[in-house]
Design an enzyme around this catalytic site. Structure first.
Site, PDB file in Angstrom:
ATOM      1  N   SER A  66      -2.126 -14.045   5.235  1.00 47.12           N
ATOM      2  CA  SER A  66      -1.111 -12.980   5.026  1.00 47.12           C
ATOM      3  C   SER A  66       0.268 -13.158   4.418  1.00 47.12           C
ATOM      4  O   SER A  66       0.791 -12.412   3.772  1.00 47.12           O
ATOM      5  CB  SER A  66      -1.161 -12.005   6.020  1.00 47.12           C
ATOM      6  OG  SER A  66      -2.272 -11.246   6.305  1.00 47.12           O
ATOM      7  N   LYS A  69       0.818 -12.527   0.898  1.00 44.12           N
ATOM      8  CA  LYS A  69       0.949 -11.049   0.504  1.00 44.12           C
ATOM      9  C   LYS A  69       2.254 -10.980  -0.258  1.00 44.12           C
ATOM     10  O   LYS A  69       2.558 -10.115  -1.117  1.00 44.12           O
ATOM     11  CB  LYS A  69       0.636 -10.199   1.434  1.00 44.12           C
ATOM     12  CG  LYS A  69      -0.811  -9.952   2.078  1.00 44.12           C
ATOM     13  CD  LYS A  69      -1.012  -9.278   3.297  1.00 44.12           C
ATOM     14  CE  LYS A  69      -2.366  -9.301   3.657  1.00 44.12           C
ATOM     15  NZ  LYS A  69      -2.590  -8.538   4.929  1.00 44.12           N
ATOM     16  N   TYR A 191      -7.935 -12.377  -4.073  1.00 41.24           N
ATOM     17  CA  TYR A 191      -7.367 -11.981  -2.445  1.00 41.24           C
ATOM     18  C   TYR A 191      -7.809 -13.108  -1.589  1.00 41.24           C
ATOM     19  O   TYR A 191      -6.909 -13.718  -0.937  1.00 41.24           O
ATOM     20  CB  TYR A 191      -7.616 -10.502  -2.217  1.00 41.24           C
ATOM     21  CG  TYR A 191      -7.027 -10.477  -0.923  1.00 41.24           C
ATOM     22  CD1 TYR A 191      -5.782 -10.170  -0.367  1.00 41.24           C
ATOM     23  CD2 TYR A 191      -8.125 -10.345   0.350  1.00 41.24           C
ATOM     24  CE1 TYR A 191      -5.350  -9.950   0.851  1.00 41.24           C
ATOM     25  CE2 TYR A 191      -7.782  -9.938   1.616  1.00 41.24           C
ATOM     26  CZ  TYR A 191      -6.143  -9.831   1.926  1.00 41.24           C
ATOM     27  OH  TYR A 191      -5.823  -9.534   3.249  1.00 41.24           O
ATOM     28  N   TYR A 243       3.621  -5.933  10.859  1.00 39.60           N
ATOM     29  CA  TYR A 243       2.769  -5.029  11.058  1.00 39.60           C
ATOM     30  C   TYR A 243       3.252  -3.748  12.167  1.00 39.60           C
ATOM     31  O   TYR A 243       4.545  -3.442  12.104  1.00 39.60           O
ATOM     32  CB  TYR A 243       1.435  -5.571  11.625  1.00 39.60           C
ATOM     33  CG  TYR A 243       0.838  -6.564  10.734  1.00 39.60           C
ATOM     34  CD1 TYR A 243       0.750  -6.214   9.294  1.00 39.60           C
ATOM     35  CD2 TYR A 243       0.849  -7.750  10.704  1.00 39.60           C
ATOM     36  CE1 TYR A 243       0.242  -7.196   8.382  1.00 39.60           C
ATOM     37  CE2 TYR A 243       0.319  -9.010  10.080  1.00 39.60           C
ATOM     38  CZ  TYR A 243      -0.022  -8.493   8.920  1.00 39.60           C
ATOM     39  OH  TYR A 243      -0.232  -9.300   7.979  1.00 39.60           O
ATOM     40  N   VAL A 261      -2.696 -14.657   9.969  1.00 41.90           N
ATOM     41  CA  VAL A 261      -3.406 -14.919  11.158  1.00 41.90           C
ATOM     42  C   VAL A 261      -3.833 -16.301  11.469  1.00 41.90           C
ATOM     43  O   VAL A 261      -4.630 -16.698  12.504  1.00 41.90           O
ATOM     44  CB  VAL A 261      -4.786 -14.181  10.952  1.00 41.90           C
ATOM     45  CG1 VAL A 261      -4.694 -12.596  11.031  1.00 41.90           C
ATOM     46  CG2 VAL A 261      -5.561 -14.530   9.562  1.00 41.90           C
TER      47      VAL A 261
HETATM   48  O1  DON Z   1      -7.614 -10.346   5.002  1.00 38.64           O
HETATM   49  C1  DON Z   1      -7.575 -10.977   6.060  1.00 38.64           C
HETATM   50  O2  DON Z   1      -8.241 -10.498   7.135  1.00 38.64           O
HETATM   51  C2  DON Z   1      -7.094 -12.328   5.949  1.00 38.64           C
HETATM   52  N1  DON Z   1      -7.415 -13.017   5.001  1.00 38.64           N
HETATM   53  C3  DON Z   1      -5.574 -12.053   6.037  1.00 38.64           C
HETATM   54  C4  DON Z   1      -4.957 -11.429   7.366  1.00 38.64           C
HETATM   55  C5  DON Z   1      -3.553 -11.786   7.795  1.00 38.64           C
HETATM   56  O3  DON Z   1      -3.258 -12.967   7.973  1.00 38.64           O
HETATM   57  C6  DON Z   1      -3.058 -10.691   8.648  1.00 38.64           C
HETATM   58  N2  DON Z   1      -2.010 -11.106   9.282  1.00 38.64           N
HETATM   59  N3  DON Z   1      -1.572 -11.377  10.600  1.00 38.64           N
END
Ligand code: DON
Length: 312
Positions: A66, A69, A191, A243, A261
């Site tokens: 993430s 992003k 994405y 978040y 994550v």
């Molecule tokens: O879309 C997802 O679930 C993952 N590619 C990215 C999520 C993420 O890193 C959220 N962060 N804490």
């Protein structure tokens, strides 16, 4: 002892202090991520003068997840300008989980570019004639921030693509409301690919330092993003980057940050430094446990809260 020696010593002290912390869980909803060693841990700081301080497993590669992003939001802003991007994705914190299936009731926009729905909408705006063009533009953008070529972890990309039903559902919901355009599978792939870009902890700190340095990579001196949009990235990081922990983070840590994550966190202290931390075990909100602790300690020890008036 120089300031640099003191900073280096502080990083070693924090690394030693938090290495033994055994809380949190490695993300496993993307099967490939569950294979990581939970003891990997590194902290890096890169100053806007280009000095690099690193401790721990700073060259271990992991997927950016993430944290990407923030940077794809910058590319979408450069491609379309602020006004248009705001018609597709808002800038309001949600107070919800990063993967919540929620759109703004009135406008039908995803709330902000830091949650999954908003990031999918943002990525769908990245221009290019073909999927390969769009991916190459994204990779070139990472290259400018980091200062070297970047690659995608194909196993993580495929793992996420095969299991990303929730993200796919959000994309369809947004397609229904005209917030993203066809072909949505192409934007979802982009994405998933941006989340699967491989970086190490030092790369994270350099990316963060580039934002701290008003968009110019302090190592290569290359501009990574139009100066106009740096403030947009930092604003959404500050209000939405952590978040449903974003409010507490702004209050206690007090500088813009973004987590992923796989266990990465970037922190940006404008005009001073970029911080990169990597430690895979996450808390219930999806933020690296050791990463949060280290940022709290750095903020306190170095007076990094952007509203701190000590010495003003
Ligand atoms: O879309 C997802 O679930 C993952 N590619 C990215 C999520 C993420 O890193 C959220 N962060 N804490």
């Amino acid at each position: 002892m120089t300031d640099g020696d003191r900073l280096s010593q502080l990083l070693h002290t924090l690394h030693q202090r938090y290495q033994s912390l055994r809380e949190g869980q490695v993300a496993d909803y993307i099967p490939e991520l569950s294979k990581v060693d939970p003891d990997l841990f590194s902290i890096c700081i890169v100053t806007t003068q280009g000095e690099i301080y690193s401790v721990g497993d700073h060259d271990h590669l992991f997927t950016v997840q993430s944290i990407s992003k923030v940077f794809s939001y910058g590319l979408a802003l450069e491609d379309h300008g602020r006004d248009y991007v705001l018609t597709r994705v808002g800038v309001e914190p949600t107070g919800e989980d990063f993967n919540s299936i929620v759109l703004d009731e009135a406008s039908k926009r995803p709330y902000n570019p830091m949650v999954n729905a908003g990031a999918i909408a943002t990525t769908s705006l990245i221009k290019g004639k073909t999927p390969v063009d769009r991916l190459n533009r994204l990779l070139e953008m990472f290259n400018r921030y980091i200062g070297h070529d970047v690659f995608i972890d194909v196993s993580v990309f495929l793992s996420e693509r095969m299991t990303g039903h929730r993200n796919r559902a959000m994309a369809h919901l947004m397609r229904n409301f005209g917030m993203i355009d066809d072909p949505i599978e192409e934007s979802l792939d982009l994405y998933f690919q941006q989340c699967s870009v491989l970086v190490n902890c030092q790369d994270l700190a350099i990316m963060a330092a580039t934002l701290a340095n008003r968009g110019i990579n302090p190592i290569t001196q290359e501009r990574a993003i139009d100066r106009r949009y740096v403030r947009d990235l930092l604003s959404v990081m500050y209000t939405c980057g952590m978040y449903n922990f974003a409010g507490e983070w702004a209050y206690t840590v007090g500088f813009p940050a973004k987590s992923g994550v796989s266990g990465g966190i970037i922190g940006v202290v404008p005009n001073q430094m970029g911080i990169g931390i990597f430690s895979p075990p996450l808390d219930v909100r999806g933020n690296s446990v050791r990463g949060v602790q280290v940022c709290e300690a750095l903020s306190q020890d170095l007076n990094l809260h952007v509203f701190d008036c000590q010495g003003c």
